[in-house]
Design an enzyme around this catalytic site. Structure first.
Site, short mmCIF file in Angstrom:
data_model
loop_
_atom_site.label_atom_id
_atom_site.label_comp_id
_atom_site.label_asym_id
_atom_site.label_seq_id
_atom_site.Cartn_x
_atom_site.Cartn_y
_atom_site.Cartn_z
N HIS A 33 0.84 -1.19 0.00
CA HIS A 33 0.00 0.00 0.00
C HIS A 33 0.88 1.24 0.00
CE1 HIS A 33 -2.68 -3.07 1.64
NE2 HIS A 33 -3.66 -2.34 1.15
N GLU A 60 9.12 -0.95 3.45
CA GLU A 60 9.76 0.33 3.17
C GLU A 60 11.17 0.36 3.76
OE1 GLU A 60 5.54 0.88 2.32
OE2 GLU A 60 6.59 -0.12 3.95
N ASP A 112 27.25 0.98 -6.44
CA ASP A 112 27.37 1.76 -7.67
C ASP A 112 28.46 2.83 -7.55
OD1 ASP A 112 26.51 2.68 -10.34
OD2 ASP A 112 25.85 4.45 -9.23
#
Length: 163
Positions: free
Chosen positions: A82, A117, A131
């Site tokens: 959600h 999350e 990265d």
């Protein structure tokens, strides 16, 4: 499955079709979840991170921004999550001699939790570290023999009634 029967799955209906869980009737509660994970790097790479000598820039500041962005966009990448109102995000880095550990704490007040999350924040934050330092971590064949992300987990989750 750990103590669950296939009939107890919440993201499938009685015919087996995937569905989002209806949380509309649940009361709002204050929720907090903390996730953590580690990226293992060479000692020279960690030293460059500490000394802010990585050519791409400030690794931890960039990873923090990536983690926060990932938290805010979790509902867009995890199909059955959600969209929730994020009320707070805390990121914390522990830099050891050959690893960086990232903890992400997420808070919300609503009808569903925020552990996904927190996990998204950790995994994206650690991917940003990778990265940023990949040029330093490559071996002569362009591989990453000692670089890995591990131990990604939810370390705590809390739920409190809103008064």
């Amino acid at each position: 499955m750990t103590g669950e029967d296939a009939n107890d799955l919440t993201h499938v209906d009685e015919s087996g079709d995937v569905q989002m869980v209806d949380v509309g009737a649940k009361p709002d509660t204050a929720r907090r979840a903390v996730a953590r994970g580690t990226i293992h790097l060479s000692e020279s790479t960690v030293e460059a991170i500490r000394d802010n000598q990585v050519k791409k820039g400030d690794v931890l500041a960039t990873a923090r921004i990536g983690a926060v962005q990932a938290v805010k966009h979790t509902w867009e990448t995890i199909p059955m999550c959600h969209q929730i109102p994020i009320t707070n995000i805390d990121t914390e880095f522990e830099v050891d001699s050959a690893a960086v550990t990232l903890s992400v704490a997420v808070e919300t007040t609503g009808k569903t939790g925020c552990e996904m999350e927190a996990l998204e924040g950790v995994t994206t934050g650690l991917n940003v570290v990778w990265d940023m330092v990949k040029a330093a971590e490559k071996d002569s064949e362009g591989q990453y023999p000692g670089t890995k992300i591990s131990d990604v987990e939810v370390v705590s989750k809390e739920k409190k009634t809103v008064e």
